[in-house]
Design an enzyme around this catalytic site. Sequence first.
Site, PDB file in Angstrom:
ATOM      1  N   GLU A 204      95.502  66.100  -9.413  1.00 55.63           N
ATOM      2  CA  GLU A 204      95.252  64.784  -9.599  1.00 55.63           C
ATOM      3  C   GLU A 204      95.170  64.029 -10.976  1.00 55.63           C
ATOM      4  O   GLU A 204      96.291  63.630 -11.444  1.00 55.63           O
ATOM      5  CB  GLU A 204      93.787  64.194  -8.711  1.00 55.63           C
ATOM      6  CG  GLU A 204      93.814  63.123  -8.351  1.00 55.63           C
ATOM      7  CD  GLU A 204      92.748  62.873  -7.042  1.00 55.63           C
ATOM      8  OE1 GLU A 204      92.428  63.621  -6.748  1.00 55.63           O
ATOM      9  OE2 GLU A 204      92.321  61.660  -6.862  1.00 55.63           O
TER      10      GLU A 204
ATOM     11  N   GLU B  77      81.801  64.971  -9.624  1.00 52.54           N
ATOM     12  CA  GLU B  77      82.272  64.038  -8.658  1.00 52.54           C
ATOM     13  C   GLU B  77      81.042  63.710  -7.539  1.00 52.54           C
ATOM     14  O   GLU B  77      81.112  62.489  -7.029  1.00 52.54           O
ATOM     15  CB  GLU B  77      83.353  64.452  -8.173  1.00 52.54           C
ATOM     16  CG  GLU B  77      84.208  63.596  -7.260  1.00 52.54           C
ATOM     17  CD  GLU B  77      85.709  63.805  -6.673  1.00 52.54           C
ATOM     18  OE1 GLU B  77      85.896  65.258  -6.855  1.00 52.54           O
ATOM     19  OE2 GLU B  77      86.223  63.310  -6.227  1.00 52.54           O
TER      20      GLU B  77
HETATM   21  C1  RAM Z   1      89.159  60.649  -5.271  1.00 52.73           C
HETATM   22  C2  RAM Z   1      88.465  60.618  -6.810  1.00 52.73           C
HETATM   23  C3  RAM Z   1      88.570  59.328  -7.357  1.00 52.73           C
HETATM   24  C4  RAM Z   1      88.378  58.256  -6.418  1.00 52.73           C
HETATM   25  C5  RAM Z   1      89.180  58.170  -5.295  1.00 52.73           C
HETATM   26  C6  RAM Z   1      88.874  57.079  -4.541  1.00 52.73           C
HETATM   27  O1  RAM Z   1      90.782  60.743  -5.579  1.00 52.73           O
HETATM   28  O2  RAM Z   1      87.096  60.935  -6.266  1.00 52.73           O
HETATM   29  O3  RAM Z   1      87.526  59.495  -8.342  1.00 52.73           O
HETATM   30  O4  RAM Z   1      88.617  56.968  -7.280  1.00 52.73           O
HETATM   31  O5  RAM Z   1      89.188  59.266  -4.811  1.00 52.73           O
END
Ligand code: RAM
Length: 906
Positions: free
Chosen positions: A490, A760
């Site tokens: 990502e 996260e």
């Molecule tokens: C995932 C990650 C990111 C978030 C999006 C919506 O890709 O957690 O931090 O902003 O989702």
Amino acid sequence: MFNLGCSEAKLASEPVSLRVSENFTSPLGFYDSKPTFSWNLPTSNNGLQQTAYQIVAGSDPDLLPEKADFWNSEKVTSSQSAWIKYSGTALGSRQRVYWQVRYWDQEGQPSEWSKTESFELGLLDNSDWSAKWIGLPTAEEEVTGEYGDMVHRPQYLRKDFDIPSDVTQARLYITAKGVFDVHLNAKDISDDVMPPGWTPYDERIETITYDVTDLLSQGPNTIGVELAPGWHSGRLGWQKSNWSETPSPKVLCQLEMIHSDGSKSLLITDHSWKATTDGPIRRASIYDGELYDARKELEGWTSNGYEDSDWSKVLVEDIDPLVDLQPKRHHTVKPKIHLEAKKVEMTDGEAVFDLEQNMVGVSRLQVPMKKGDTLKVRFSEMLSPDGTFYTDNYRSALSTDYYIADKTGVIDWMPKFTFHGFRYVALSGYDLGKTPTEDWVTGVVQYSDFDQNGSFSSSHEKLNQLQSNIQWGLRGNFFDVPTDCPQRDERLGWTGDAQVFGPTSLFNAEVYSFWASWLQSVRESQYKNGGIPFVVPDVLQNNKVSSGWGDACTIIPWELYRYTGDRAILEDNYEMMKKWVHHHKESTTDLISHMNSFADWLQPFPETGNTRGDTSPKLIGTAFFGYSAKLTALTAEVLGREREAKEYWDLYNAVATAFDQQFFNADGEVTGVEPTQTAYLLALAFDLIPDNKRAKAGEHLVAKINEADNHLRTGFLGTPLLAKVLDQLGHPELMYTLLFKETYPSWFYSINQGATTIWERWNSYSKTDGFNPQRMNSLNHYAYGAIGQWMYERIAGIAPIEAGYKKIRIAPFPHEPLTTAKASVNTTYGEVKSSWQIEGNLFVLKTTVPQNTTASIELPTTSMETVMVNDEPVKNNYTVRGTGKGKTLSFEVEPGTYHIKCQLDR
Ligand code: RAM
């Protein structure tokens, strides 16, 4: 020494810390031909204030100050010592500008002129380039990567050239569609990591300037460029995408030389260069890692006379007039910190090295190998309880490097065109006759080259660990663009994450130019209808928006203005803000939003079990609509656009009324949708309910928190608002309770589970349950680090009252379990410090207020008679602003350092 009281003709000390635009010091290859100038008044404990200034700028230092040929501002009566716009002769590409400044103090006494500073512009226009894009058609090779997708083989490009006479000045202007490393005469000319970095390449590609004067000499010379796919032509966006269909990487460079006889010469990328893909870097992918085959090293390829007859001719491509080539406007990524491995253990035949810190960058390997063997280098952020590597959360990112040895002996290698997020490194394939030792592996921490801007510490070990985790989250996710995570497939510029962490980043690091640059990318990525993509650069290309995410385009400019005082950031982004607010409006019915939303992302204990939490997306969308309208109104006010300011205030008021009617009852209670903590937080933080309901809504919020046994129940959007709202409600002590909680969900919970970065999820891992089963489980995600702002602003107590800290609030809030806290922040006007401790029932504060500002000091006492400032009672020269606003006593001070004691009321 400077003496305020003295009226002799002795000049005051000169201004210091001269900067241009977003705090650049003597930049080369500078982007801004209409720069702003900033300086600080010299540090001294004497209440120095500026009353006027004069700036001079010219083409030659010898012309300054009297004969400045570009600009003489003359004496300007103003206390402003930052962001003064250049308004002299128009400046063109390559121009070097010298400048000086002086000020007049409050007695009307002029200072000495400052030292002379300079900046040199880069190539500002596509028309400045004679060079052409060159490269090999690597797509045609159809090389399959480890991941099974088609990859572009890295290229080596070179050119021998002759320099007819001595070089007195040489500049190398260079960029790539891809990432590069450039060498001149066998020297690697910089330690930049993966330049030029990542912008919306269809709109703008950044160019880099190097001063290479010392690397060239009369006679034969050679330039060599290594070129890899990087973000431009590599896979991105967690899928096996069609990025392999992207055009092959290319490089563009122009070496401009001035000779001792005054003549000029040029070397450019063109058809005469040779290239090969048959070099040692066989593959390089951001997600998947690098493969280096030392048997293919091209000994001497960046030196003159290298035999390149079997290398290929390059393909040549013209510069596209629709893609702007612009000098890079923030600092490149660099190797910034080196971490020694602290432990090494054998696990399942691999030597596992522990750096004891989750970090981002690469590993430098000094490892014994046998000729022909392949060293395999794996990474992991954390070990599973059984000691094996946890890599589920890398998802499809293979994140593995390989090195094939050409001879037996100790190698010294680190990859060039990839990066990893890791704490552990596992090696196999080394010389098994040798016992692994810690010194085989060094963690090379790489991030955009900014300095630290502040520091925070306290008497509490876990709070200090939290501060450390926040800073590591920042280092790990400022890799040229702000990323959500640095390790999995990502690593994208998620807008929501950026807006929640922005303010905290500004306290900790000098990242103004970083954000200003990214905002340019956001502007370039805005959809025609005003929508802002989920991620910038917009690799997802799905035309979708989310409330709370797209609002980064109003929130970040405003926060940057608040902390720097630079109106230019508002000017630059105002049109984008307006278009986004319009887009919000288009996504409403009767001003209630139906915009898509990731909502209170990753809220703990969601009733629905999904990642978007329980707070109504309609409530969230309407709240952010109102807030963005408000920030646009405030911006219009600062920019002096009164009519528009009124328009946006009216809109904000209308949205607030609709919000209140739709989601709140007369008792200040959320109705019709889930009454979550975040629902209350949004209403209160964004001021969307009438004043007479605020206290009641506040009580409901506090009740919600109490119901949760004083735990937060907030995700990405709610969490950053908790501290501000509880503080405004007069409950900072409740914020202390939340912050010092040890149990799930809380900041210390992850620390208790061994976190060395921000995670996260509140429960990405637990000692009892192991890893969160979700693979979307980054262990280096800065969003929840947003609490750092409050640590600076209220625990230590340093915040701006007026934009840019022209007026400062020093308002520490001491509370159990802390007995001391301390912070410093480098502001537009200089360093602000606040350091307090509790001694018995005494509160002792030491604070420094920089020159050319004023501060309001708020003390946690109501007993004015106990307050001693620099061993004297508060009197005369201090203006007491009331004897007890809540539980504080406040008074104003001039610049200086103050030792303050008072009785603590709590
Ligand atoms: C995932 C990650 C990111 C978030 C999006 C919506 O890709 O957690 O931090 O902003 O989702």
